[in-house]
Scaffold this motif. Structure first.
Motif, PDB file in Angstrom:
ATOM      1  N   GLN A  65       0.829  -1.208   0.000  1.00  0.00           N
ATOM      2  CA  GLN A  65       0.000   0.000   0.000  1.00  0.00           C
ATOM      3  C   GLN A  65       0.862   1.257   0.000  1.00  0.00           C
ATOM      4  OE1 GLN A  65      -2.452  -1.915   3.284  1.00  0.00           O
ATOM      5  NE2 GLN A  65      -3.711  -0.193   2.608  1.00  0.00           N
ATOM      6  N   ASP A  66       0.419   2.243  -0.757  1.00  0.00           N
ATOM      7  CA  ASP A  66       1.101   3.540  -0.836  1.00  0.00           C
ATOM      8  C   ASP A  66       0.055   4.629  -0.634  1.00  0.00           C
ATOM      9  OD1 ASP A  66       2.771   5.655  -1.283  1.00  0.00           O
ATOM     10  OD2 ASP A  66       3.148   5.216  -3.381  1.00  0.00           O
ATOM     11  N   ALA A  67       0.063   5.229   0.537  1.00  0.00           N
ATOM     12  CA  ALA A  67      -0.965   6.220   0.887  1.00  0.00           C
ATOM     13  C   ALA A  67      -0.455   7.647   0.745  1.00  0.00           C
ATOM     14  CB  ALA A  67      -1.423   6.007   2.317  1.00  0.00           C
ATOM     15  N   GLU A  68      -1.404   8.557   0.598  1.00  0.00           N
ATOM     16  CA  GLU A  68      -1.170   9.987   0.755  1.00  0.00           C
ATOM     17  C   GLU A  68      -2.144  10.451   1.828  1.00  0.00           C
ATOM     18  OE1 GLU A  68       0.214  11.698  -3.517  1.00  0.00           O
ATOM     19  OE2 GLU A  68      -1.926  11.421  -3.235  1.00  0.00           O
ATOM     20  N   LEU A  69      -1.689  11.298   2.715  1.00  0.00           N
ATOM     21  CA  LEU A  69      -2.492  11.773   3.831  1.00  0.00           C
ATOM     22  C   LEU A  69      -2.591  13.291   3.751  1.00  0.00           C
ATOM     23  CD1 LEU A  69      -3.852  11.150   6.603  1.00  0.00           C
ATOM     24  CD2 LEU A  69      -1.572  11.370   7.611  1.00  0.00           C
ATOM     25  N   PHE A  70      -3.806  13.813   3.844  1.00  0.00           N
ATOM     26  CA  PHE A  70      -4.051  15.252   3.762  1.00  0.00           C
ATOM     27  C   PHE A  70      -4.925  15.691   4.940  1.00  0.00           C
ATOM     28  CE2 PHE A  70      -3.682  13.543  -0.489  1.00  0.00           C
ATOM     29  CZ  PHE A  70      -2.848  14.438  -1.143  1.00  0.00           C
ATOM     30  N   VAL A  71      -4.716  16.906   5.424  1.00  0.00           N
ATOM     31  CA  VAL A  71      -5.591  17.530   6.410  1.00  0.00           C
ATOM     32  C   VAL A  71      -6.142  18.801   5.781  1.00  0.00           C
ATOM     33  CG1 VAL A  71      -5.744  18.656   8.658  1.00  0.00           C
ATOM     34  CG2 VAL A  71      -4.380  16.593   8.408  1.00  0.00           C
ATOM     35  N   VAL A  72      -7.464  18.935   5.790  1.00  0.00           N
ATOM     36  CA  VAL A  72      -8.129  20.127   5.271  1.00  0.00           C
ATOM     37  C   VAL A  72      -8.914  20.770   6.410  1.00  0.00           C
ATOM     38  CG1 VAL A  72      -8.272  19.324   2.888  1.00  0.00           C
ATOM     39  CG2 VAL A  72     -10.093  18.751   4.466  1.00  0.00           C
ATOM     40  N   SER A  73      -9.091  22.083   6.330  1.00  0.00           N
ATOM     41  CA  SER A  73      -9.845  22.765   7.380  1.00  0.00           C
ATOM     42  C   SER A  73     -10.705  23.867   6.786  1.00  0.00           C
ATOM     43  CB  SER A  73      -8.903  23.347   8.438  1.00  0.00           C
ATOM     44  OG  SER A  73      -8.101  24.353   7.881  1.00  0.00           O
TER      45      SER A  73
END
Length: 73
Positions: A7-15
């Motif tokens: 698995q190859d993930a990308e993680l983002f936080v939006v507000s």
């Protein structure tokens, strides 16, 4: 943390900003912070949420299949 080394993930936080409707819908391009370390590696980032508004987490699975474990500390 990926459940499988393929698995190859990308993680983002939006507000969003309370009282500013134009900020209520966000995409990855408008992320407050992001992480992408490569296949099989856990993603990690630091973010301090604002006192008001909402915060969301986006996880994109770029490759492989399986589950992820998401933790907050």
């Amino acid at each position: 943390t990926p459940g499988d080394p393929s698995q190859d993930a990308e993680l983002f936080v939006v507000s969003s900003t309370a009282g500013a409707p134009a900020t209520y819908v966000r995409d990855r391009a408008s992320a407050a912070t992001a992480a992408a370390t490569g296949a099989g590696q856990p993603e990690s980032l630091a973010y301090t949420a604002p006192a008001d508004g909402c915060v969301g987490v986006i996880i994109v699975n770029r490759a492989g299949s399986g589950t992820y474990t998401l933790t907050r500390s």
